[in-house]
Design a protein around this motif. Structure first.
Motif, mmCIF file in Angstrom:
data_model
loop_
_atom_site.group_PDB
_atom_site.id
_atom_site.type_symbol
_atom_site.label_atom_id
_atom_site.label_comp_id
_atom_site.label_asym_id
_atom_site.label_seq_id
_atom_site.Cartn_x
_atom_site.Cartn_y
_atom_site.Cartn_z
ATOM 1 N N PRO A 247 0.805 -1.239 0.000
ATOM 2 C CA PRO A 247 0.000 0.000 0.000
ATOM 3 C C PRO A 247 0.828 1.273 0.000
ATOM 4 N N ILE A 248 1.992 1.245 0.669
ATOM 5 C CA ILE A 248 2.837 2.445 0.702
ATOM 6 C C ILE A 248 3.394 2.741 -0.685
ATOM 7 N N ALA A 249 3.810 1.692 -1.403
ATOM 8 C CA ALA A 249 4.349 1.885 -2.753
ATOM 9 C C ALA A 249 3.302 2.418 -3.707
ATOM 10 N N LEU A 250 2.029 2.109 -3.445
ATOM 11 C CA LEU A 250 0.944 2.536 -4.335
ATOM 12 C C LEU A 250 0.483 3.970 -4.075
ATOM 13 N N ARG A 251 0.931 4.591 -3.017
ATOM 14 C CA ARG A 251 0.453 5.928 -2.668
ATOM 15 C C ARG A 251 0.631 6.957 -3.788
ATOM 16 N N PRO A 252 1.805 7.032 -4.429
ATOM 17 C CA PRO A 252 1.958 8.035 -5.499
ATOM 18 C C PRO A 252 0.939 7.867 -6.616
ATOM 19 N N GLN A 254 -2.122 6.541 -6.274
ATOM 20 C CA GLN A 254 -3.495 6.732 -5.800
ATOM 21 C C GLN A 254 -3.791 8.182 -5.422
ATOM 22 N N SER A 255 -2.775 8.890 -4.940
ATOM 23 C CA SER A 255 -3.020 10.237 -4.422
ATOM 24 C C SER A 255 -2.598 11.341 -5.375
ATOM 25 N N SER A 256 -1.702 11.085 -6.288
ATOM 26 C CA SER A 256 -1.194 12.123 -7.173
ATOM 27 C C SER A 256 -1.991 12.192 -8.461
ATOM 28 N N GLY A 257 -2.090 13.385 -8.988
ATOM 29 C CA GLY A 257 -2.685 13.545 -10.302
ATOM 30 C C GLY A 257 -1.680 13.167 -11.363
ATOM 31 N N PRO A 258 -2.121 12.938 -12.595
ATOM 32 C CA PRO A 258 -1.206 12.533 -13.669
ATOM 33 C C PRO A 258 -0.048 13.503 -13.866
ATOM 34 N N SER A 259 -0.282 14.789 -13.637
ATOM 35 C CA SER A 259 0.775 15.773 -13.879
ATOM 36 C C SER A 259 1.922 15.654 -12.890
ATOM 37 N N LYS A 260 1.689 15.029 -11.723
ATOM 38 C CA LYS A 260 2.733 14.900 -10.709
ATOM 39 C C LYS A 260 3.519 13.598 -10.827
ATOM 40 N N LEU A 261 3.117 12.756 -11.748
ATOM 41 C CA LEU A 261 3.804 11.476 -11.902
ATOM 42 C C LEU A 261 5.060 11.639 -12.753
ATOM 43 N N LEU A 262 6.030 10.787 -12.466
ATOM 44 C CA LEU A 262 7.260 10.782 -13.258
ATOM 45 C C LEU A 262 6.997 10.226 -14.653
ATOM 46 N N PHE A 263 6.069 9.265 -14.729
ATOM 47 C CA PHE A 263 5.688 8.660 -16.010
ATOM 48 C C PHE A 263 4.164 8.775 -16.162
ATOM 49 N N PRO A 264 3.656 9.947 -16.499
ATOM 50 C CA PRO A 264 2.204 10.145 -16.598
ATOM 51 C C PRO A 264 1.605 9.320 -17.736
ATOM 52 N N PRO A 265 0.348 8.911 -17.605
ATOM 53 C CA PRO A 265 -0.313 8.097 -18.639
ATOM 54 C C PRO A 265 -0.731 8.961 -19.831
ATOM 55 N N GLU A 266 0.237 9.271 -20.683
ATOM 56 C CA GLU A 266 -0.004 10.099 -21.865
ATOM 57 C C GLU A 266 1.041 9.776 -22.928
ATOM 58 N N ASP A 267 0.768 10.251 -24.142
ATOM 59 C CA ASP A 267 1.691 10.064 -25.258
ATOM 60 C C ASP A 267 2.067 8.572 -25.396
ATOM 61 N N PHE A 268 1.065 7.721 -25.577
ATOM 62 C CA PHE A 268 1.274 6.282 -25.612
ATOM 63 C C PHE A 268 1.834 5.826 -26.960
ATOM 64 N N VAL A 269 2.676 4.808 -26.880
ATOM 65 C CA VAL A 269 3.188 4.134 -28.075
ATOM 66 C C VAL A 269 3.165 2.633 -27.808
ATOM 67 N N THR A 270 3.045 1.857 -28.873
ATOM 68 C CA THR A 270 3.058 0.395 -28.741
ATOM 69 C C THR A 270 4.399 -0.128 -29.247
ATOM 70 N N ASP A 287 -3.979 -9.631 -10.754
ATOM 71 C CA ASP A 287 -5.070 -8.669 -10.886
ATOM 72 C C ASP A 287 -4.586 -7.317 -10.361
ATOM 73 N N PHE A 288 -4.946 -6.265 -11.080
ATOM 74 C CA PHE A 288 -4.476 -4.939 -10.684
ATOM 75 C C PHE A 288 -5.556 -3.921 -11.003
ATOM 76 N N GLN A 289 -6.058 -3.285 -9.973
ATOM 77 C CA GLN A 289 -7.087 -2.275 -10.159
ATOM 78 C C GLN A 289 -6.463 -1.002 -10.727
ATOM 79 N N THR A 290 -7.123 -0.432 -11.729
ATOM 80 C CA THR A 290 -6.594 0.787 -12.347
ATOM 81 C C THR A 290 -6.433 1.878 -11.297
ATOM 82 N N PRO A 291 -5.194 2.390 -11.115
ATOM 83 C CA PRO A 291 -4.974 3.420 -10.089
ATOM 84 C C PRO A 291 -5.664 4.734 -10.446
ATOM 85 N N ARG A 292 -5.878 5.541 -9.423
ATOM 86 C CA ARG A 292 -6.625 6.793 -9.591
ATOM 87 C C ARG A 292 -5.964 7.706 -10.614
ATOM 88 N N ALA A 293 -4.625 7.775 -10.589
ATOM 89 C CA ALA A 293 -3.926 8.660 -11.514
ATOM 90 C C ALA A 293 -4.161 8.263 -12.965
#
Length: 537
Positions: A247-252, A254-270, A287-293
């Protein structure tokens, strides 16, 4: 209480530190150059040459390989004037990494015939464990330490010798083993059956090296694709960070918005990404629940959500986020290198790859059928009832190597069980013979009395053995000697023995109290307790 068989000394015996125990999932290897004609400086030169040869071997065989956790490496060390090469690798959940190291060391020993190599893990001499079915009875874990060596591709064993007092030597120290190799090399044992069993798991190398990897298409942010293209091995620490998350590792996430992430979910490539098979299975099976960010970005990437590699890509990206945000990883080599890459991007010294650049990258998708397991067939293999061959494509195992190893393990267990059953039957036969020979002497005993005696033997309490065990636990001799203070208070003691005599009286008093309590509770009674008959009455 005396020192243990592992060489541990208690404080009163000159305590010299706690014994060193190899951590779980670690393999340790040491390489010596034993040649009486070489000077100390020549030995070090040979070791450096071997170190360079090991690096060249890895470069040749492991060009695209990914280690599950730590990689194979050798360091030149010196202890008590003796130089040697040493390494330790944590292989995590990938047992194949351990066997790859065995293969590399065997090949290295062929290049340097004067080298002598020891390799152990947390189980000790694990090569002997693998060859347990072929070992002579004297080669048990109590004497096996430092007896197993690899030289010129062969597996050699230091024999167990008879001492002058007609007893056999136990385990060897490393100095004893090296002295034996130096002076009595001709007496070393080379047993082909043991060698074949010990090397069985490396028979398919080097082809097995690439069979332990898996390549798959995943959809990830362009920044993550850039990092993995720079070094594919970064996938392993990211997968481990995801797999061992808390749970501690998941905090960033769950609590941070995409803009505060080091690797935000944007500009995707395959992109086509290389995994270890163990790592890919660890990601795929969780199984992994989609995080809030990431949930807030769903509306921005609706097309991506339909791609099969999106879920895997999300897990990989979240693994990198957790890896880089955990302060415990600050000093780890992969994290330092990734931070340098990110700093170069921020400073404008490097650019993210364009879509055109990505099209030039290698793109391959491996079949995932090796993940398939028919659990009915799995149960049959475990019970030894599977009747299909390894080439049968309709069988329930996608990974034929894993199935083959499982069948071999089951076969070895069944053989051990059959041998054990034979020994039990032999023992029962001998008991029956003894009973027949003694039948005349028991004719006057009734069958009812015989049954009572058998029941007492099975259910009774061995008071003498209990007393012996208690004495051993208290650091006293297992049996009382005639001059022991425990035999009575009337035994005279000198002034120098008064302290020990008082202590013995106290111990005897405690033992009598314990015995009285056990009698009161009915623990020492052969007759079963009646209802309502308890210690309180």
């Amino acid at each position: 209480m005396g020192g243990s068989s592992h060489g541990f000394k208690w404080f009163g015996e000159g305590f010299d530190g706690f014994p060193k125990i190899l951590p779980d999932d670690c393999v340790q290897y040491t390489l010596y150059m034993i040649d009486a004609h070489l000077s100390h400086f020549e030995v070090r030169a040979q070791l450096r040459e071997m170190q360079a040869a090991a690096a060249a071997l890895c470069k040749d065989l492991l060009k695209d390989f990914i280690w599950q956790r730590d990689e194979f490496h050798l360091e030149l060390k010196q202890h008590d004037g003796l130089s040697f090469l040493h390494g330790r690798t944590n292989f995590g959940d990938s047992i194949e990494d351990e066997w790859l190291i065995v293969y590399l060391l065997r090949e290295l020993s062929k290049q340097f015939p004067q080298s002598w190599i020891r390799i152990v893990d947390s189980d000790g001499e694990f090569l002997l464990v693998e060859a347990a079915d072929a070992l002579p009875k004297w080669l048990n874990p109590e004497v096996a330490a430092n007896r197993v060596w690899m030289s010129n591709g062969r597996l050699l064993i230091i024999p167990k010798e008879r001492q002058k007092d007609n007893t056999h030597a136990g385990g060897l120290t490393i100095d004893d083993a090296l002295t034996f190799i130096q002076k009595r090399r001709i007496d070393l044992l080379h047993i082909p059956a043991i060698e074949a069993e010990a090397y069985y798991r490396i028979r398919k190398y080097p082809a097995q090296i690439h069979d332990s990897l898996h390549q798959s298409l995943i959809t990830i942010p362009r920044k993550v694709a850039y990092i993995l293209h720079e070094k594919a091995a970064y996938i392993s620490p990211a997968v481990e960070a995801f797999y061992l998350r808390d749970p501690i590792a998941l905090r960033p996430l769950q609590s941070s918005g995409p803009s505060k992430l080091l690797f935000p979910p944007e500009d995707f490539v395959t992109v086509s990404t290389r995994f270890t098979k163990v790592g890919f299975a660890q990601l795929k099976g969780q199984d992994f629940q989609t995080p809030r960010a990431w949930t807030t970005s769903i509306g921005k990437v609706p097309r991506i959500l339909n791609q099969t590699g999106y879920r895997m890509g999300m897990k990989v990206t979240c693994g990198f986020e957790m890896l880089m945000s955990d302060p415990q990883n600050v000093d780890k080599k992969p994290m330092r290198e990734i931070n340098l890459l990110l700093e170069d991007l921020s400073a404008g010294e490097e650019n993210l790859p364009s879509d055109r650049d990505i099209l030039t990258w290698e793109s391959r998708v491996d079949d995932e059928s090796w993940l398939d397991v028919n659990f009915e067939e799995f149960e049959k293999v475990l019970s030894g009832k599977s009747d299909h061959t390894l080439s049968d494509k309709s069988a329930g195992f996608g990974d034929k190597t894993a199935e083959e190893n499982l069948k071999r393990m089951v076969s070895m267990f069944e053989k051990f069980r059959d041998e054990d059953d034979d020994e039990v039957q032999d023992a029962e036969y001998l008991d029956d013979m003894d009973n027949d020979n003694d039948s005349d002497s028991h004719e006057s005993t009734s069958s009812a009395e015989g049954e009572d005696e058998d029941n007492e033997k099975e259910l009774g309490f061995d008071e003498e053995r209990f007393t012996s065990m208690m004495r051993e636990m208290m650091g006293l001799p297992a049996t009382e000697t005639p001059d022991s203070p425990l035999n009575g208070d009337s035994v005279p003691m000198s002034s120098t023995e008064s302290d020990s005599g008082d202590e013995a009286k106290e111990i005897r008093k405690v033992m009598h109290e314990m015995e009285a309590e056990l009698h009161a509770a009915g623990a020492l009674s052969l007759a079963p307790l009646q209802p309502g008959n308890n210690s309180s009455e």
